[in-house]
Design an enzyme around this catalytic site. Structure first.
Site, PDB file in Angstrom:
ATOM      1  N   CYS A 188       5.061  10.189  -5.354  1.00 45.63           N
ATOM      2  CA  CYS A 188       4.567  11.282  -6.193  1.00 45.63           C
ATOM      3  C   CYS A 188       5.739  12.116  -6.735  1.00 45.63           C
ATOM      4  O   CYS A 188       6.554  11.599  -7.501  1.00 45.63           O
ATOM      5  CB  CYS A 188       3.561  12.117  -5.415  1.00 45.63           C
ATOM      6  SG  CYS A 188       2.460  13.103  -6.467  1.00 45.63           S
ATOM      7  N   HIS A 215      -0.521   8.007  -2.751  1.00 44.61           N
ATOM      8  CA  HIS A 215      -0.377   8.455  -1.367  1.00 44.61           C
ATOM      9  C   HIS A 215      -1.218   7.571  -0.446  1.00 44.61           C
ATOM     10  O   HIS A 215      -2.161   6.915  -0.869  1.00 44.61           O
ATOM     11  CB  HIS A 215      -0.874   9.901  -1.219  1.00 44.61           C
ATOM     12  CG  HIS A 215      -0.112  10.901  -2.013  1.00 44.61           C
ATOM     13  ND1 HIS A 215       1.083  11.436  -1.588  1.00 44.61           N
ATOM     14  CD2 HIS A 215      -0.384  11.483  -3.213  1.00 44.61           C
ATOM     15  CE1 HIS A 215       1.514  12.308  -2.486  1.00 44.61           C
ATOM     16  NE2 HIS A 215       0.646  12.358  -3.477  1.00 44.61           N
TER      17      HIS A 215
END
Length: 496
Positions: free
Chosen positions: A334, A431
């Site tokens: 991310c 994630h």
């Protein structure tokens, strides 16, 4: 029919409210109750994606798991995600609605009480029992006006309260008795009982302490919860947990992750930290990344530009670049993935202060922040093996550039992530990858781990929740706790 509800508040932050709620949720589920968690207002950069495209605090996602439920935005209707020390992104019913300075939010937060009660009403209509978690402490009287997280909510919704004191930090008698002394009488009347948490040793030695608290407050004790090691095997909600001494492992594969100032979703590391062949270290500010590190991991952040600056201030950029030049591996998730590129642009300040800054330059790509935040659970295929994985996305920004032609993953709607030509440098937006057991073990084996666990990470979390619930069941009067729960109702005193 409306279900019952009870609220857990604490004498301070980090007294164990989140995990106690998770344990109580599991106990209620075992007794056949349809139970759900609820936190009116949370402040955390650790978030979970819900199937409807919204996000909630990860603590509420863990509590939902304890209930046997999927994450739902009603479980945490107001989420604050800090971007700086004084400004947070405001998420309402799972959707980001903008950023606010703390001073503005504190004045205007009462306007969100209606939205909070909407979610709460839906939950009490759907479940037999709702276990509510407060935030911070009701004894913070300077924050009482316009409160929606503690007594402001409890009185508005007509929900009784059980107060938690943490004996491990010391002064628990003063904390509980002092709370009664400083809060207003109408707030104190909402508290029906108290719990002592994190007790070490012989609980009989605290019998006189319990009597003192009961005599001074008029509240009965529901029990003394001992220090339960299972709590350490569950995902932590706040980055403050990283500031404590971390348990060291002796694995041959050494992974290090800088503790960014706005680190987010660092529980991506939890499955790796349980592996016997891995030594995983979070590197605190002021310390260099060890030279013998095999893999440097850069986790998500609520402010990529802000943490790029923080990373450089700590000198970690030199450590990372030297590591990469000498053949070391770097993996970003991310915001950490965004940092690996040539540039990060945020002209409108949607992810913190507006501006542009050079990235670490390890991958040939750049990121532009946009207002359309992507929040969703995803399925993905690993580019190398083609294996199916599950995870989630929570990010702003779109990343483009030549190295994205070598994606790390393939999602149903296109590629994700990038890799260097030799595969040593890589990153992606998804994630939760390392919670996929086969992927985690293969990834670690490829990177030189000498020993791998044969236990499923998901099963390990479930087992830890059960062990936590067992420990609580043995030391608290759970039937009395359930009897304290009441059907919510507006209180006669409207000045909540």
């Amino acid at each position: 029919m409306t279900g019952r509800a009870i609220m857990l508040q604490g004498t301070g932050s980090d007294v164990g409210k989140s995990l106690i709620v998770a344990g109580l949720c599991r106990l209620a589920k075992r007794r056949g109750l349809r139970v759900a968690p609820f936190k009116p207002q949370n402040m955390s950069n650790n978030a979970a994606a819900c199937s409807d495209g919204g996000e909630i605090g990860r603590a509420q996602a863990l509590q939902a798991l304890a209930c046997g439920l999927e994450p739902r935005t009603d479980f945490n209707p107001v989420l604050l995600k800090p971007e700086t020390d004084r400004r947070s992104q405001l998420v309402v019913h799972g959707r980001a609605v903008g950023a606010q300075e703390a001073s503005v939010y504190m004045v205007e937060r009462h306007k969100l009480l209606g939205r909070v009660l909407e979610s709460f009403d839906r939950l009490t209509a759907d479940y037999d029992l709702v276990i509510v978690e407060g935030a911070g402490s009701p004894a913070e009287t300077n924050l009482r006006a316009r409160d929606i997280a503690n007594m402001g909510f409890a009185r508005a919704a007509g929900v009784p309260v059980c107060l938690i004191g943490d004996i491990d930090r010391g002064g628990v008698i003063a904390a509980l008795v002092g709370t009664k002394a400083v809060i207003e009488a109408a707030d104190a009347a909402m508290i029906r009982a108290f719990l002592i948490n994190k007790f070490r040793g012989d609980p009989s030695l605290f019998e006189d302490g319990l009597k003192t608290i009961e005599a001074e407050t008029g509240w009965p004790s529901l029990g003394i919860i001992p220090w339960l090691s299972a709590a350490g095997r569950l995902p932590a909600e706040d980055a403050v947990s990283l500031e404590r001494p971390q348990a060291r492992t002796s694995g041959t594969l050494k992974i290090a992750a800088p503790m960014l100032s706005r680190i987010a979703n660092f529980d991506d590391a939890d499955p790796l930290r349980t592996e016997p062949g891995v030594q995983f270290d979070f590197i605190p500010p002021g310390q260099a990344i060890p030279r013998d590190t095999d893999i440097i991991m850069l986790f998500g952040t609520k402010s990529t530009l802000g943490d790029l600056d923080f990373l450089r201030t700590q000198g970690w950029d030199h450590d990372i670049l030297a590591h990469a030049r000498t053949g070391g591996r770097v993996f970003g998730i991310c915001g950490g993935y965004q940092m690996l590129g040539q540039w990060v642009h945020d002209p409108d300040g949607v992810d913190g202060p507006a501006g542009s800054a050079p990235g670490l330059g390890l991958l040939n790509l750049e990121t532009r922040m946009t207002g359309d935040k992507r929040v969703r659970p995803v399925t993905a295929y690993e580019a190398g093996s083609g294996d199916l994985l599950t995870g989630y996305e929570i990010h702003t920004g779109r990343t483009t550039g030549p190295d994205t032609a070598r994606p790390f993953l393939t999602l149903p709607d296109g590629p994700d992530g990038a890799m260097s030509a030799d595969g040593r440098l890589a990153g992606c937006y998804v994630h939760g990858l390392f919670a996929n057991d086969d992927f985690r073990q293969r990834w670690l084996e490829q990177h030189g781990a000498n020993e791998l666990s044969d236990q499923s990470y998901g099963e390990a979390v479930e087992a830890a929740l059960d062990t936590l619930a067992d420990g609580m069941d043995a030391h608290i009067d759970f039937e009395r706790f359930l009897a304290l729960a009441e059907t919510p109702g507006w209180t006669p005193d409207a000045s909540c």
